[in-house]
Scaffold this motif. Structure first.
Motif, PDB file in Angstrom:
ATOM      1  N   ASP A 162       0.821  -1.217   0.000  1.00 56.35           N
ATOM      2  CA  ASP A 162       0.000   0.000   0.000  1.00 56.35           C
ATOM      3  C   ASP A 162       0.855   1.268   0.000  1.00 56.35           C
ATOM      4  OD1 ASP A 162      -2.294   1.516   0.084  1.00 56.35           O
ATOM      5  OD2 ASP A 162      -2.729   1.137   2.191  1.00 56.35           O
ATOM      6  N   PRO A 163       1.595   1.499  -1.093  1.00 53.79           N
ATOM      7  CA  PRO A 163       2.431   2.717  -1.111  1.00 53.79           C
ATOM      8  C   PRO A 163       1.637   4.008  -1.032  1.00 53.79           C
ATOM      9  CG  PRO A 163       2.351   1.683  -3.290  1.00 53.79           C
ATOM     10  CD  PRO A 163       1.736   0.707  -2.330  1.00 53.79           C
ATOM     11  N   GLY A 164       0.344   3.963  -1.366  1.00 50.29           N
ATOM     12  CA  GLY A 164      -0.508   5.154  -1.291  1.00 50.29           C
ATOM     13  C   GLY A 164      -1.327   5.236  -0.025  1.00 50.29           C
ATOM     14  N   VAL A 165      -0.918   4.535   1.024  1.00 47.18           N
ATOM     15  CA  VAL A 165      -1.687   4.525   2.271  1.00 47.18           C
ATOM     16  C   VAL A 165      -1.965   5.954   2.746  1.00 47.18           C
ATOM     17  CG1 VAL A 165       0.405   4.315   3.703  1.00 47.18           C
ATOM     18  CG2 VAL A 165      -1.814   3.596   4.619  1.00 47.18           C
ATOM     19  N   GLY A 166      -3.203   6.196   3.146  1.00 47.69           N
ATOM     20  CA  GLY A 166      -3.570   7.504   3.657  1.00 47.69           C
ATOM     21  C   GLY A 166      -3.944   8.515   2.598  1.00 47.69           C
ATOM     22  N   THR A 167      -3.841   8.139   1.310  1.00 47.90           N
ATOM     23  CA  THR A 167      -4.226   9.039   0.232  1.00 47.90           C
ATOM     24  C   THR A 167      -5.654   8.716  -0.215  1.00 47.90           C
ATOM     25  OG1 THR A 167      -3.427   7.619  -1.575  1.00 47.90           O
ATOM     26  CG2 THR A 167      -1.812   9.067  -0.507  1.00 47.90           C
ATOM     27  N   SER A 168      -6.044   9.236  -1.362  1.00 50.84           N
ATOM     28  CA  SER A 168      -7.414   9.045  -1.842  1.00 50.84           C
ATOM     29  C   SER A 168      -7.650   7.671  -2.477  1.00 50.84           C
ATOM     30  CB  SER A 168      -7.761  10.131  -2.869  1.00 50.84           C
ATOM     31  OG  SER A 168      -6.879  10.077  -3.972  1.00 50.84           O
ATOM     32  N   ARG A 169      -6.630   6.830  -2.558  1.00 52.37           N
ATOM     33  CA  ARG A 169      -6.855   5.479  -3.106  1.00 52.37           C
ATOM     34  C   ARG A 169      -7.892   4.752  -2.242  1.00 52.37           C
ATOM     35  NH1 ARG A 169      -6.625   3.594   1.067  1.00 52.37           N
ATOM     36  NH2 ARG A 169      -4.963   2.609   2.258  1.00 52.37           N
ATOM     37  N   ARG A 170      -8.687   3.913  -2.875  1.00 55.94           N
ATOM     38  CA  ARG A 170      -9.762   3.252  -2.139  1.00 55.94           C
ATOM     39  C   ARG A 170      -9.243   2.068  -1.334  1.00 55.94           C
ATOM     40  NH1 ARG A 170     -13.758   3.721  -7.305  1.00 55.94           N
ATOM     41  NH2 ARG A 170     -15.376   5.041  -6.422  1.00 55.94           N
ATOM     42  N   ALA A 171      -9.778   1.893  -0.154  1.00 64.51           N
ATOM     43  CA  ALA A 171      -9.613   0.662   0.621  1.00 64.51           C
ATOM     44  C   ALA A 171     -10.849  -0.181   0.345  1.00 64.51           C
ATOM     45  CB  ALA A 171      -9.488   0.974   2.100  1.00 64.51           C
ATOM     46  N   SER A 172     -10.648  -1.437  -0.064  1.00 61.65           N
ATOM     47  CA  SER A 172     -11.777  -2.178  -0.616  1.00 61.65           C
ATOM     48  C   SER A 172     -11.826  -3.621  -0.144  1.00 61.65           C
ATOM     49  CB  SER A 172     -11.701  -2.157  -2.150  1.00 61.65           C
ATOM     50  OG  SER A 172     -10.563  -2.887  -2.600  1.00 61.65           O
ATOM     51  N   VAL A 173     -12.982  -4.225  -0.363  1.00 59.51           N
ATOM     52  CA  VAL A 173     -13.146  -5.677  -0.268  1.00 59.51           C
ATOM     53  C   VAL A 173     -13.814  -6.130  -1.557  1.00 59.51           C
ATOM     54  CG1 VAL A 173     -14.084  -7.622   1.006  1.00 59.51           C
ATOM     55  CG2 VAL A 173     -13.413  -5.541   2.242  1.00 59.51           C
ATOM     56  N   ALA A 174     -13.146  -7.031  -2.266  1.00 60.12           N
ATOM     57  CA  ALA A 174     -13.669  -7.572  -3.517  1.00 60.12           C
ATOM     58  C   ALA A 174     -14.163  -8.994  -3.297  1.00 60.12           C
ATOM     59  CB  ALA A 174     -12.586  -7.558  -4.597  1.00 60.12           C
ATOM     60  N   LYS A 175     -15.243  -9.330  -3.962  1.00 60.00           N
ATOM     61  CA  LYS A 175     -15.768 -10.697  -3.958  1.00 60.00           C
ATOM     62  C   LYS A 175     -15.594 -11.267  -5.351  1.00 60.00           C
ATOM     63  CE  LYS A 175     -19.915 -13.446  -2.936  1.00 60.00           C
ATOM     64  NZ  LYS A 175     -21.344 -13.384  -2.506  1.00 60.00           N
ATOM     65  N   THR A 176     -14.911 -12.409  -5.459  1.00 58.22           N
ATOM     66  CA  THR A 176     -14.660 -12.996  -6.770  1.00 58.22           C
ATOM     67  C   THR A 176     -15.857 -13.821  -7.235  1.00 58.22           C
ATOM     68  OG1 THR A 176     -13.719 -15.108  -6.037  1.00 58.22           O
ATOM     69  CG2 THR A 176     -12.225 -13.198  -6.104  1.00 58.22           C
ATOM     70  N   LEU A 177     -15.850 -14.163  -8.496  1.00 57.35           N
ATOM     71  CA  LEU A 177     -16.915 -14.997  -9.046  1.00 57.35           C
ATOM     72  C   LEU A 177     -16.931 -16.379  -8.399  1.00 57.35           C
ATOM     73  CD1 LEU A 177     -16.661 -14.131 -12.860  1.00 57.35           C
ATOM     74  CD2 LEU A 177     -18.405 -13.362 -11.240  1.00 57.35           C
ATOM     75  N   ASP A 178     -15.765 -16.813  -7.886  1.00 57.75           N
ATOM     76  CA  ASP A 178     -15.658 -18.120  -7.247  1.00 57.75           C
ATOM     77  C   ASP A 178     -15.963 -18.077  -5.748  1.00 57.75           C
ATOM     78  OD1 ASP A 178     -15.057 -19.364  -9.591  1.00 57.75           O
ATOM     79  OD2 ASP A 178     -12.903 -19.474  -9.249  1.00 57.75           O
ATOM     80  N   GLY A 179     -16.273 -16.896  -5.216  1.00 54.99           N
ATOM     81  CA  GLY A 179     -16.673 -16.815  -3.816  1.00 54.99           C
ATOM     82  C   GLY A 179     -15.559 -16.560  -2.828  1.00 54.99           C
ATOM     83  N   TYR A 180     -14.401 -16.077  -3.285  1.00 55.05           N
ATOM     84  CA  TYR A 180     -13.349 -15.631  -2.380  1.00 55.05           C
ATOM     85  C   TYR A 180     -13.526 -14.148  -2.090  1.00 55.05           C
ATOM     86  CZ  TYR A 180     -10.929 -19.940  -3.852  1.00 55.05           C
ATOM     87  OH  TYR A 180     -10.609 -21.241  -4.121  1.00 55.05           O
TER      88      TYR A 180
END
Length: 280
Positions: free
Chosen positions: A71-89
């Motif tokens: 996370d070299p952009g920590v604390g900037t406007s980059r989004r912190a996210s949770v992705a759900k894959t098509l396989d359910g991960y």
């Protein structure tokens, strides 16, 4: 049974960052199982973070939650996210290119931006810290999701999959008796170099096990290595210290020195400027 949490970072074990993240997880729910993916991603290298996650994710049970923090952009406007894959991960990660290979190869069904008002660590005197989202945001949110305290929908607002930040992925050039690709990653412990050339395409171009294949490596257009190399099924088919072309664990063409380091021997590396050409 609660999902397993698998962590990968560029933190190493040289100080207490990893222990702090795991402490946060256990403070949320002592029963959660934590597994190390790797903490040796090259620092700031979101390409490698994306590649390494894609290397091992499918071997885990469906529903596993991966916390990937490069996370070299920590604390900037980059989004912190949770992705759900098509396989359910589920992948808890900054949206900074670290999801590139998963989106391309596995597919992402939905992605949500973490709501820091709900899913950020509180009560540990870290509210003013803006440089350790691995602990205060990603580990905490991942633990809450794994424990069942929150659902995926409660992570935060969804946004378009088309907005996911991606690295460009180079495609190999396949012709009769000619294949051109790049070194897309290394095997850092053993010094092998992995290409973006799929075995099936290598075979379609006319190359078979047992062939002696003319191999040229260029950096920025300048020739750095040239040799006729055996295409074998495993390292031991080459004499100690000799080079070999082989099919790696991802069904892609790779180069190695048996009982040595191809990278160190020839001072080579990986990236889009490192081109490899195979000809008969």
């Amino acid at each position: 049974m609660k999902p397993i949490l698998v962590f990968q970072t560029d933190f190493t074990y040289k100080e207490g960052a990893v222990a702090a993240m795991y402490g946060v997880v256990k403070s949320v729910d002592k029963s959660l199982e934590i597994i190390d993916g790797t903490h040796e991603i090259p620092k700031f290298d979101t390409w490698s973070a994306s590649y390494r996650l894609n290397q091992y994710i499918k071997f885990w049970p469906k529903g596993t939650i991966f916390v990937s923090v490069v996370d070299p952009g920590v604390g900037t406007s980059r989004r912190a996210s949770v992705a759900k894959t098509l396989d359910g991960y589920y992948i808890v990660s900054p949206d900074n290119g670290s999801l590139t290979h998963i989106k391309k190869d596995m597919g992402i069904k939905e992605i949500r931006e973490i709501d820091e008002n709900i899913n950020r660590l509180k009560g540990k005197d870290t509210e003013g810290v803006n440089i350790f989202h691995g602990r205060d945001l990603f580990a905490y949110c991942g633990a809450r999701l794994a424990s069942g305290i929150i659902s995926f929908e409660e992570v935060g607002p969804a946004y378009s999959i088309e907005e996911i930040v991606e690295h460009p992925i180079e495609e190999a050039l396949i012709q009769d008796n000619y294949v051109e690709g790049i070194f897309e990653i290394s095997d850092p412990n053993f010094g092998n170099l992995w290409t973006n050339i799929k075995l099936e395409n290598f075979n379609k171009a006319g190359f078979s096990y047992g062939d002696l294949i003319h191999t040229s490596v260029y950096y920025g257009g300048e020739l750095k290595f040239e040799e006729d190399i055996l295409f074998g099924t495993s390292f031991g088919e080459a004499e100690n210290g000799k080079n070999i072309i082989y099919n790696n664990e991802l069904m892609k063409i790779a180069l190695a020195t048996n009982m040595g380091s191809f990278v160190e021997k020839y001072q080579l590396d990986f990236g889009p400027d490192w081109k490899v050409v195979f000809t008969k």
